[in-house]
Scaffold this motif. Structure first.
Motif, PDB file in Angstrom:
ATOM      1  N   GLY A  95       0.774  -1.228   0.000  1.00  0.00           N
ATOM      2  CA  GLY A  95       0.000   0.000   0.000  1.00  0.00           C
ATOM      3  C   GLY A  95       0.800   1.269   0.000  1.00  0.00           C
ATOM      4  O   GLY A  95       0.247   2.358   0.103  1.00  0.00           O
ATOM      5  N   LEU A  96       2.139   1.183  -0.073  1.00  0.00           N
ATOM      6  CA  LEU A  96       2.955   2.378   0.006  1.00  0.00           C
ATOM      7  C   LEU A  96       2.999   3.143  -1.304  1.00  0.00           C
ATOM      8  O   LEU A  96       3.284   4.332  -1.305  1.00  0.00           O
ATOM      9  CB  LEU A  96       4.389   2.011   0.388  1.00  0.00           C
ATOM     10  N   LEU A  97       2.733   2.454  -2.396  1.00  0.00           N
ATOM     11  CA  LEU A  97       3.021   3.052  -3.680  1.00  0.00           C
ATOM     12  C   LEU A  97       1.782   3.618  -4.370  1.00  0.00           C
ATOM     13  O   LEU A  97       1.801   3.891  -5.559  1.00  0.00           O
ATOM     14  CB  LEU A  97       3.699   2.023  -4.587  1.00  0.00           C
ATOM     15  N   VAL A  98       0.734   3.835  -3.586  1.00  0.00           N
ATOM     16  CA  VAL A  98      -0.468   4.398  -4.167  1.00  0.00           C
ATOM     17  C   VAL A  98      -0.170   5.758  -4.771  1.00  0.00           C
ATOM     18  O   VAL A  98      -0.593   6.092  -5.875  1.00  0.00           O
ATOM     19  CB  VAL A  98      -1.578   4.527  -3.087  1.00  0.00           C
ATOM     20  N   SER A  99       0.594   6.580  -4.019  1.00  0.00           N
ATOM     21  CA  SER A  99       0.893   7.919  -4.522  1.00  0.00           C
ATOM     22  C   SER A  99       1.737   7.857  -5.779  1.00  0.00           C
ATOM     23  O   SER A  99       1.597   8.688  -6.665  1.00  0.00           O
ATOM     24  CB  SER A  99       1.615   8.738  -3.448  1.00  0.00           C
ATOM     25  N   THR A 100       2.617   6.852  -5.869  1.00  0.00           N
ATOM     26  CA  THR A 100       3.436   6.703  -7.074  1.00  0.00           C
ATOM     27  C   THR A 100       2.559   6.354  -8.271  1.00  0.00           C
ATOM     28  O   THR A 100       2.700   6.935  -9.343  1.00  0.00           O
ATOM     29  CB  THR A 100       4.484   5.598  -6.858  1.00  0.00           C
ATOM     30  N   ALA A 101       1.651   5.405  -8.074  1.00  0.00           N
ATOM     31  CA  ALA A 101       0.792   4.979  -9.178  1.00  0.00           C
ATOM     32  C   ALA A 101      -0.141   6.106  -9.610  1.00  0.00           C
ATOM     33  O   ALA A 101      -0.509   6.217 -10.777  1.00  0.00           O
ATOM     34  CB  ALA A 101      -0.023   3.756  -8.751  1.00  0.00           C
ATOM     35  N   VAL A 108      10.774  12.912  -4.228  1.00  0.00           N
ATOM     36  CA  VAL A 108      11.431  12.546  -2.970  1.00  0.00           C
ATOM     37  C   VAL A 108      10.552  11.587  -2.177  1.00  0.00           C
ATOM     38  O   VAL A 108      11.023  10.544  -1.684  1.00  0.00           O
ATOM     39  CB  VAL A 108      11.740  13.799  -2.140  1.00  0.00           C
ATOM     40  N   ARG A 109       9.273  11.919  -2.047  1.00  0.00           N
ATOM     41  CA  ARG A 109       8.361  11.075  -1.260  1.00  0.00           C
ATOM     42  C   ARG A 109       8.279   9.667  -1.838  1.00  0.00           C
ATOM     43  O   ARG A 109       8.355   8.671  -1.107  1.00  0.00           O
ATOM     44  CB  ARG A 109       6.966  11.718  -1.236  1.00  0.00           C
ATOM     45  N   GLN A 110       8.140   9.561  -3.150  1.00  0.00           N
ATOM     46  CA  GLN A 110       8.025   8.252  -3.785  1.00  0.00           C
ATOM     47  C   GLN A 110       9.311   7.448  -3.630  1.00  0.00           C
ATOM     48  O   GLN A 110       9.263   6.221  -3.431  1.00  0.00           O
ATOM     49  CB  GLN A 110       7.670   8.431  -5.265  1.00  0.00           C
ATOM     50  N   MET A 151      12.267   2.956  -0.844  1.00  0.00           N
ATOM     51  CA  MET A 151      13.376   2.486  -0.011  1.00  0.00           C
ATOM     52  C   MET A 151      12.874   1.752   1.221  1.00  0.00           C
ATOM     53  O   MET A 151      13.495   0.799   1.685  1.00  0.00           O
ATOM     54  CB  MET A 151      14.275   3.662   0.399  1.00  0.00           C
ATOM     55  N   VAL A 152      11.738   2.189   1.738  1.00  0.00           N
ATOM     56  CA  VAL A 152      11.165   1.524   2.910  1.00  0.00           C
ATOM     57  C   VAL A 152      10.345   0.303   2.506  1.00  0.00           C
ATOM     58  O   VAL A 152      10.504  -0.787   3.046  1.00  0.00           O
ATOM     59  CB  VAL A 152      10.298   2.505   3.727  1.00  0.00           C
ATOM     60  N   GLY A 153       9.477   0.475   1.532  1.00  0.00           N
ATOM     61  CA  GLY A 153       8.530  -0.587   1.187  1.00  0.00           C
ATOM     62  C   GLY A 153       9.077  -1.686   0.315  1.00  0.00           C
ATOM     63  O   GLY A 153       8.556  -2.796   0.307  1.00  0.00           O
ATOM     64  N   GLN A 154      10.156  -1.397  -0.451  1.00  0.00           N
ATOM     65  CA  GLN A 154      10.723  -2.422  -1.328  1.00  0.00           C
ATOM     66  C   GLN A 154      12.230  -2.559  -1.095  1.00  0.00           C
ATOM     67  O   GLN A 154      13.017  -2.674  -2.031  1.00  0.00           O
ATOM     68  CB  GLN A 154      10.415  -2.091  -2.790  1.00  0.00           C
ATOM     69  N   ALA A 155      12.604  -2.546   0.169  1.00  0.00           N
ATOM     70  CA  ALA A 155      14.023  -2.656   0.526  1.00  0.00           C
ATOM     71  C   ALA A 155      14.661  -3.905  -0.057  1.00  0.00           C
ATOM     72  O   ALA A 155      15.840  -3.907  -0.432  1.00  0.00           O
ATOM     73  CB  ALA A 155      14.175  -2.655   2.050  1.00  0.00           C
ATOM     74  N   ALA A 180      10.614  16.934   2.248  1.00  0.00           N
ATOM     75  CA  ALA A 180       9.620  15.937   1.844  1.00  0.00           C
ATOM     76  C   ALA A 180       9.990  14.544   2.340  1.00  0.00           C
ATOM     77  O   ALA A 180       9.112  13.726   2.624  1.00  0.00           O
ATOM     78  CB  ALA A 180       9.460  15.928   0.327  1.00  0.00           C
ATOM     79  N   ALA A 181      11.293  14.258   2.466  1.00  0.00           N
ATOM     80  CA  ALA A 181      11.732  12.974   3.016  1.00  0.00           C
ATOM     81  C   ALA A 181      11.391  12.910   4.500  1.00  0.00           C
ATOM     82  O   ALA A 181      10.907  11.885   5.001  1.00  0.00           O
ATOM     83  CB  ALA A 181      13.224  12.789   2.794  1.00  0.00           C
ATOM     84  N   GLU A 182      11.649  13.996   5.200  1.00  0.00           N
ATOM     85  CA  GLU A 182      11.321  14.047   6.628  1.00  0.00           C
ATOM     86  C   GLU A 182       9.832  13.818   6.844  1.00  0.00           C
ATOM     87  O   GLU A 182       9.419  13.053   7.722  1.00  0.00           O
ATOM     88  CB  GLU A 182      11.751  15.399   7.200  1.00  0.00           C
ATOM     89  N   ALA A 183       9.009  14.472   6.002  1.00  0.00           N
ATOM     90  CA  ALA A 183       7.560  14.292   6.122  1.00  0.00           C
ATOM     91  C   ALA A 183       7.147  12.865   5.797  1.00  0.00           C
ATOM     92  O   ALA A 183       6.262  12.296   6.448  1.00  0.00           O
ATOM     93  CB  ALA A 183       6.850  15.275   5.185  1.00  0.00           C
ATOM     94  N   ALA A 184       7.812  12.249   4.812  1.00  0.00           N
ATOM     95  CA  ALA A 184       7.468  10.873   4.422  1.00  0.00           C
ATOM     96  C   ALA A 184       7.795   9.890   5.537  1.00  0.00           C
ATOM     97  O   ALA A 184       6.997   8.996   5.850  1.00  0.00           O
ATOM     98  CB  ALA A 184       8.213  10.488   3.149  1.00  0.00           C
TER      99      ALA A 184
END
Length: 331
Positions: A24-30, A280-282, A287-291, A321-325
């Motif tokens: 579910g992390l990549l919704v914003s990417t899609a 940056v967010r994506q 990096m977190v969701g598909q390590a 944006a990384a800090e917010a993510a």
């Protein structure tokens, strides 16, 4: 100071799963519209055979596959110092670099606010390898007095770290007595291994993951010794005002070489502060969701892409944006 525990591929995945980040992390990417998606992203990596380039290639492949950009490519470079210049000048979108090199760059050339160097995260722990032939008679770093060492390719962060260690040992031209200075020669990883093999250098200093594949391959035919650098850490910290870690290279990482304590440096993924927030967010979400897709095959035990270490950027600020993510992902 005790070494932080190494985090394996399996441990990283368990940590991600425990945080509920596996899906579910990549919704914003899609959902990113074609207008928002960059045509090309470049990741400044390192030299052929090294950990940097392997990681950069994996990251570029993932960024393209998940459509963060239409096209993403890894760049072969000299290493950290060159990578930092490329990202600051806009020649590269992202760059992998040693934290001490990044700290020096921000101190000497902070640039404009928009062009400021910032981090997306700590991607892994780097280990400084000081390697000699087992039959050389060299047992300690002090034994390198008056000898020749390969200290990394021009443009690499290894040259910076190695120079600081040599100075801390009292073996640089500024501090050594007559005939005691280490002759520092700029050689890339593969060149240094060839020179160590033929005896044209006495030692090679290389910064990378454990194991570094070309070194491990060379150790199968050339018996090597890794020198303990841990006693030089306090002096290296003092003369550079940078916090170097004490880390362990495990036994048998390189042939039959025993375990050895050495200098550890955080390795960061960098960008300019003006990189688009959604990119940056994506990237952080990947990096977190598909390590698991970003761990080089040669890696066996480095701290790598774990939720608890990604935000530890050795004092370099995170992109806003990384800090917010990270805050959204971790709470």
């Amino acid at each position: 100071m005790p070494e932080l525990p190494a985090i394996s591929r399996r441990s990283a995945l368990k940590a991600v799963a425990a945080l509920g980040l596996g899906g579910g992390l990549l919704v914003s990417t899609a959902a990113c519209t074609p207008e928002e998606r960059p045509q090309e992203l470049t990741v400044a990596g390192g030299e052929s055979g090294g950990f940097y380039l392997e990681f950069a290639a994996l990251l570029a492949d993932l960024l393209q596959r998940e459509r963060v950009a239409e096209r993403a490519i890894a760049l072969t470079t000299g290493g950290s110092l060159e990578n930092i210049q490329r990202v600051l000048s806009g020649e590269a979108t992202l760059a992998i670099a040693l934290a001490d090199a990044a700290a020096q760059a921000t101190a000497t050339a902070p640039g404009t606010d928009d062009g400021q160097l910032v981090a997306l995260g700590k991607v892994y722990q780097n280990y400084v390898h000081c390697i000699v032939r087992e039959d050389s008679g060299i047992r300690t770093f002090a034994d390198l007095a008056g000898k020749t060492a390969g200290v990394g390719e021009t443009g690499s962060g290894t040259t910076l770290t190695a120079g600081r260690i040599i100075k801390a040992a009292g073996l640089s031209g500024e501090t050594a007595g007559p005939g005691r200075a280490v002759r520092q020669v700029n050689l890339g990883l593969n060149q240094a291994l060839a020179s160590l093999r033929d005896g044209s250098i006495d030692a090679m200093i290389q910064s990378g993951g454990v194991p570094t594949a070309p070194i491990a391959a060379a150790a199968q035919e050339l018996r090597v010794r890794l020198l303990d650098l841990s006693e030089l850490i306090p002096a290296t910290r003092a003369q550079s005002d940078f916090f170097y870690d004490r880390v362990l290279i495990p036994a048998n990482s390189y042939g039959n070489a025993p375990a050895v304590w050495t200098v550890g440096v955080a390795n960061l993924l960098l960008c300019r502060k003006d990189l688009a927030d959604h990119v940056v967010r994506q990237t952080v979400e990947l990096m977190v969701g598909q390590a698991q897709d970003l761990v080089p095959r040669s890696s066996t035990g480095v701290q790598f892409l774990s939720p608890e270490t990604l935000i530890n950027t050795a004092g370099l600020p995170l992109h806003p944006a990384a800090e917010a993510a990270y805050r959204a992902l971790h709470g």
